[in-house]
Design a protein around this motif. Structure first.
Motif, PDB file in Angstrom:
ATOM      1  N   ASN A 169       0.804  -1.227   0.000  1.00 45.68           N
ATOM      2  CA  ASN A 169       0.000   0.000   0.000  1.00 45.68           C
ATOM      3  C   ASN A 169       0.834   1.273   0.000  1.00 45.68           C
ATOM      4  N   GLY A 170       2.110   1.147  -0.360  1.00 46.55           N
ATOM      5  CA  GLY A 170       2.967   2.316  -0.421  1.00 46.55           C
ATOM      6  C   GLY A 170       3.997   2.390   0.682  1.00 46.55           C
ATOM      7  N   CYS A 180      10.792   4.115   2.146  1.00 45.07           N
ATOM      8  CA  CYS A 180      10.182   3.066   2.952  1.00 45.07           C
ATOM      9  C   CYS A 180       9.681   3.683   4.251  1.00 45.07           C
ATOM     10  N   ASN A 181       8.514   3.254   4.668  1.00 50.02           N
ATOM     11  CA  ASN A 181       7.917   3.714   5.916  1.00 50.02           C
ATOM     12  C   ASN A 181       7.436   2.497   6.691  1.00 50.02           C
ATOM     13  N   PHE A 182       8.310   1.989   7.559  1.00 54.78           N
ATOM     14  CA  PHE A 182       7.979   0.802   8.327  1.00 54.78           C
ATOM     15  C   PHE A 182       7.286   1.184   9.634  1.00 54.78           C
ATOM     16  N   LEU A 183       6.514   0.251  10.157  1.00 55.11           N
ATOM     17  CA  LEU A 183       5.932   0.433  11.483  1.00 55.11           C
ATOM     18  C   LEU A 183       7.050   0.559  12.521  1.00 55.11           C
ATOM     19  N   ALA A 184       6.843   1.430  13.512  1.00 48.05           N
ATOM     20  CA  ALA A 184       7.808   1.527  14.600  1.00 48.05           C
ATOM     21  C   ALA A 184       7.846   0.200  15.351  1.00 48.05           C
ATOM     22  N   GLU A 185       9.015  -0.143  15.867  1.00 44.10           N
ATOM     23  CA  GLU A 185       9.179  -1.438  16.536  1.00 44.10           C
ATOM     24  C   GLU A 185       8.181  -1.615  17.674  1.00 44.10           C
ATOM     25  N   GLU A 186       7.940  -0.539  18.441  1.00 42.12           N
ATOM     26  CA  GLU A 186       7.020  -0.655  19.573  1.00 42.12           C
ATOM     27  C   GLU A 186       5.570  -0.819  19.115  1.00 42.12           C
ATOM     28  N   ASP A 187       5.220  -0.207  17.972  1.00 37.19           N
ATOM     29  CA  ASP A 187       3.868  -0.376  17.445  1.00 37.19           C
ATOM     30  C   ASP A 187       3.670  -1.789  16.902  1.00 37.19           C
ATOM     31  N   THR A 188       4.701  -2.307  16.244  1.00 39.23           N
ATOM     32  CA  THR A 188       4.645  -3.688  15.758  1.00 39.23           C
ATOM     33  C   THR A 188       4.426  -4.636  16.933  1.00 39.23           C
ATOM     34  N   ALA A 189       5.169  -4.420  18.012  1.00 35.58           N
ATOM     35  CA  ALA A 189       5.036  -5.278  19.198  1.00 35.58           C
ATOM     36  C   ALA A 189       3.631  -5.195  19.781  1.00 35.58           C
ATOM     37  N   SER A 190       3.056  -4.005  19.840  1.00 35.12           N
ATOM     38  CA  SER A 190       1.709  -3.831  20.391  1.00 35.12           C
ATOM     39  C   SER A 190       0.669  -4.551  19.548  1.00 35.12           C
ATOM     40  N   LEU A 191       0.792  -4.428  18.225  1.00 35.79           N
ATOM     41  CA  LEU A 191      -0.157  -5.080  17.326  1.00 35.79           C
ATOM     42  C   LEU A 191      -0.049  -6.600  17.430  1.00 35.79           C
ATOM     43  N   GLN A 224       2.048   7.397   7.938  1.00 34.61           N
ATOM     44  CA  GLN A 224       2.285   8.174   6.720  1.00 34.61           C
ATOM     45  C   GLN A 224       2.096   7.355   5.442  1.00 34.61           C
ATOM     46  N   VAL A 225       1.820   6.071   5.588  1.00 35.50           N
ATOM     47  CA  VAL A 225       1.751   5.189   4.420  1.00 35.50           C
ATOM     48  C   VAL A 225       0.433   5.350   3.672  1.00 35.50           C
ATOM     49  N   SER A 226       0.536   5.542   2.369  1.00 35.34           N
ATOM     50  CA  SER A 226      -0.613   5.468   1.468  1.00 35.34           C
ATOM     51  C   SER A 226      -0.080   5.324   0.056  1.00 35.34           C
ATOM     52  N   LYS A 227      -0.906   4.831  -0.827  1.00 36.97           N
ATOM     53  CA  LYS A 227      -0.499   4.761  -2.220  1.00 36.97           C
ATOM     54  C   LYS A 227      -0.265   6.166  -2.775  1.00 36.97           C
TER      55      LYS A 227
END
Length: 284
Positions: free
Chosen positions: A68-69, A81-92, A199-202
């Protein structure tokens, strides 16, 4: 359409037919487009790995906009590249594990699927079989994510997709995602919800490509069928919705073409760009 310098194609429901294939006719038209000096960008909610067979089928493309961009690549060069923050990835991951939800996580290194999901194991097998059928065999880099495993240490997660048909469970998950300030979500199909860095979008990814190419909206032609393609329409004067597309996209389109099962992308480009191919199948 002589001013067109970039053609952007969504994959599922757009460039691909319902068998998840690009027809030989469409391949021949897209190759002619590139021979005319027009750049081609494949834009999808899919991960790069799951886009690779289509890039190979086309004989290459100038840009790959994946997840999705979240990631944009030109050849081997990463543009953004806009990756999820490590702490947000862990929460999800912690939430999805606690709720025993089915999910896939797509990182720069490989894909992960939730422990014990036969549906996702089958999806992986089906994709690898499809790549064989297409003549571009791919062995996916994928691992099972154990419920007992650590949710820490994932620094390059581009997206996490939850698979949940229970509306109550999905609504609760959406509320949780909404509580994370730097994460946003988008539906990627019925019962599917993707979580991305905010910030991610197509649209933002396509704008990055346009800046690199030094082109404007008048030089861009976008094809799509679903809601997550709507943001890209803001970047293009030529906004083409497939006949099988959702109403919101048709309302925002400058034109509606034939369906994905009727080579709608190829038929539109062949007519508007004056392309003639040996594999021409339709009277235009």
């Amino acid at each position: 359409m002589s001013e067109i310098k970039l053609v952007v194609c969504d994959l599922d429901g757009t460039l691909l037919n319902d068998e998840k294939m690009i027809t030989p006719y469409t391949v021949s038209v897209m190759k002619k487009v590139r021979e005319m000096g027009i750049a081609v960008c494949l834009a999808s909610g899919r991960d790069e790995q799951m886009m690779s067979i289509y890039e190979k089928q086309l004989g290459g493309c100038e840009y790959m906009l994946s997840d999705n961009g979240a990631l944009v690549r030109s050849g081997k060069r990463v543009i953004c590249c806009n990756f999820l923050a490590e702490e947000d990835t862990a929460s999800l991951l912690a939430y999805l594990n606690e709720q025993q939800m089915t999910f896939m996580m797509y990182s720069a290194e490989q894909m992960y699927f939730s422990e014990g999901s036969e549906k996702l194991k089958k999806r992986i097998r089906d994709y690898e079989a499809l790549s064989q059928k297409a003549g571009c065999p791919v062995k996916l880099k994928v691992r099972e994510f154990l419920r007992s495993g650590s949710v820490l240490g994932y620094k390059t997660a581009a997206k996490i997709v939850a698979y949940e048909e229970n509306e109550t469970a999905m609504e609760a998950y959406i509320s949780f995602v909404d509580s994370l300030a730097n994460v946003h979500h988008e539906p990627t199909g019925y019962g599917l919800l993707g979580a991305f860095q905010s910030q991610v979008s197509k649209k933002t990814a396509l704008e990055t490509i346009m800046q690199e190419m030094k082109i404007g909206k008048e030089n861009v032609c976008v094809f799509g069928d679903y809601e997550n393609d709507l943001s890209m329409f803001a970047c293009a004067d030529y906004r083409i919705c497939m006949e099988n597309g959702v109403k919101a996209l048709k309302d925002a389109a400058s034109s509606v073409t034939f369906s994905n099962n009727d080579d709608g992308v190829a038929r539109y480009l062949e007519k508007e760009l004056g392309i003639v191919t040996k594999q021409r199948l339709y009277e235009l």
